[in-house]
Design an enzyme around this catalytic site. Structure first.
Site, mmCIF file in Angstrom:
data_model
loop_
_atom_site.group_PDB
_atom_site.id
_atom_site.type_symbol
_atom_site.label_atom_id
_atom_site.label_comp_id
_atom_site.label_asym_id
_atom_site.label_seq_id
_atom_site.Cartn_x
_atom_site.Cartn_y
_atom_site.Cartn_z
ATOM 1 N N GLU A 70 0.714 -1.084 -0.050
ATOM 2 C CA GLU A 70 0.080 0.010 -0.124
ATOM 3 C C GLU A 70 0.926 1.066 0.167
ATOM 4 O OE1 GLU A 70 -3.078 0.524 -0.558
ATOM 5 O OE2 GLU A 70 -3.746 -1.619 -0.506
ATOM 6 N N TYR A 153 -6.542 6.345 4.494
ATOM 7 C CA TYR A 153 -6.612 5.335 3.609
ATOM 8 C C TYR A 153 -5.619 4.199 3.852
ATOM 9 C CZ TYR A 153 -5.128 2.714 -0.343
ATOM 10 O OH TYR A 153 -5.064 1.663 -1.108
#
Ligand code: SF4
Length: 395
Positions: A70, A153
């Site tokens: 990520e 996020y």
């Protein structure tokens, strides 16, 4: 009406960017098109099963691997990330291995991915996980969110994918899909639009397999609902997509015009002292923090490359040198800057390294350059110095 069956209603006012809020709940209200969260989950799940890319970080639910992927995927395409991810995981297979590494080693493996702050934050967070959480990545958003570099996020992506926590995600791909699906026209970078999109992302979450749902939403944005020319005929959400019904899939969401491009001329100097060259380390804050490089900087108005090289070398390192021929020119971009970097050789004449800007200077053999983390244009220059063709152009 329970959470699972809540209808997501899209109104004409949404299509005009004037969304209604659902009074007491604070949830966005949608009227008209009516995709249910159940319908969305079903459509996305069956599409994802058949169309998802085989990416190395999707092969298990290890939170460390998901976290590294990520962070690497921020601002970077999946195809670019794959070799970096595999190399990084080979060098640091666990969070403890990463925590024990030297920062320079981490930056060297990150070299070429750019946005080096991500690597430094990842490293600092790994150290904190070992020190504060016994090497276990916390499954609590409050604890995870306190670690360096872990914004909403990234936290939610890790927690939903690794621990199936019911948390929404919002990044460039998913926000584009949601904007089009619900007809939200304004630029997602504006704070009101972002707030609305986070609410929408939360509203549509299924009760189970949230990580798969979140990944499917992002994958749809990456493969089908692309910024230009979305492939609506292949989209599992097409039947209830407002942007498509309005024929506005190319213009929703609105995009702020990119900033003006600025052109910059720079000179870089490779200073020789006998068989060695000078490499200098940048400060620990700012652009390319802690990376190494050959001294460089912008030209003054009407300044020649040779004059700039001599001036920059003296200003930045305290050294005097006889500037020789141009080696090569490297063109590269940083955000809105288009930089032409002219690289020159020089022979050390006098002085010892001292600098108000650089942290350290080292005289190194060309072979030693390989182990120092440098930016992409500087690696280009270092490789050139080692290339066989270069041997004909010795100073
Ligand atoms: S129908 Fe088209 S615009 Fe709508 S979500 Fe699918 S690809 Fe995007």
């Amino acid at each position: 009406m329970n959470e699972r069956d809540r209808r997501l209603e899209v109104s004409d006012s949404l299509a005009n960017g004037r969304h209604k809020r659902a009074g007491r709940t604070g949830q966005p209200a949608y009227a008209g098109c009516s995709p249910t969260s159940e319908w969305l989950a079903g459509q996305l799940h069956s599409w994802f099963v058949h169309h998802q890319r085989d990416l190395p970080w999707r092969r298990d639910r290890d939170p460390y691997r998901i976290w590294v992927s990520e962070v690497m995927l921020q601002q970077t395409q999946a195809a670019t990330v794959i070799p970096y991810f595999e190399q990084f995981l080979q060098a640091f297979p666990t969070v403890r291995d990463l925590a024990a590494a030297e920062e320079q080693e981490v930056l060297r493996l990150w070299e070429g991915l750019g946005y080096y702050r991500r690597a430094r934050d990842l490293h600092r967070a790994a150290k904190a996980i070992v020190a504060q959480h016994n090497g276990q990545i916390p499954d609590d958003p409050a604890l995870l969110g306190r670690l360096p570099g872990l914004g909403r996020y990234t936290c939610n992506a890790i927690l939903s994918q690794a621990f199936d926590r019911r948390l929404p995600i919002l990044e460039a791909n998913s926000q584009r899909v949601l904007s089009r699906l619900f007809g939200r026209t304004d630029d997602p970078r504006q704070s009101a639009a972002r707030r609305w999109l986070w609410q929408a992302a939360e509203s549509i979450l299924p009760d189970r397999e949230v990580g798969t749902f979140n990944q499917a939403l992002m994958e749809l944005g990456a493969l089908v609902c692309t910024p230009a020319a979305p492939r609506c005929s292949q989209c599992p959400l097409a039947a209830r997509c407002v942007a498509r019904q309005l024929g506005q899939q190319e213009t929703i969401p609105a995009r702020t015009p990119p900033p003006e491009i600025l052109h910059v001329q720079e000179a870089a100097v490779v200073v020789h002292r006998g068989p060695q060259v000078l490499l200098v380390q940048r400060p620990s804050k700012g652009r390319w923090a802690s990376l190494w490089e050959f001294p460089h900087g912008p030209l003054l108005d009407r300044e020649s490359h040779e004059a700039a090289a001599a001036r920059l070398l003296h200003q930045l390192t305290g050294l005097q040198a006889k500037v020789g021929p141009e080696l090569l020119t490297i063109r590269h971009s940083i955000t809105r800057y288009r930089i032409v970097l002219t690289c020159l050789e020089a022979e050390h004449a006098s002085g010892e390294f001292q600098s108000d800007f650089y942290v350290e200077g080292r005289w190194l053999s060309l072979a030693d350059l390989a182990v120092y983390p440098v930016s992409s244009p500087q690696r280009h220059l270092a490789r050139f110095l080692l290339s066989p063709s270069r041997q004909r152009r010795l100073f």
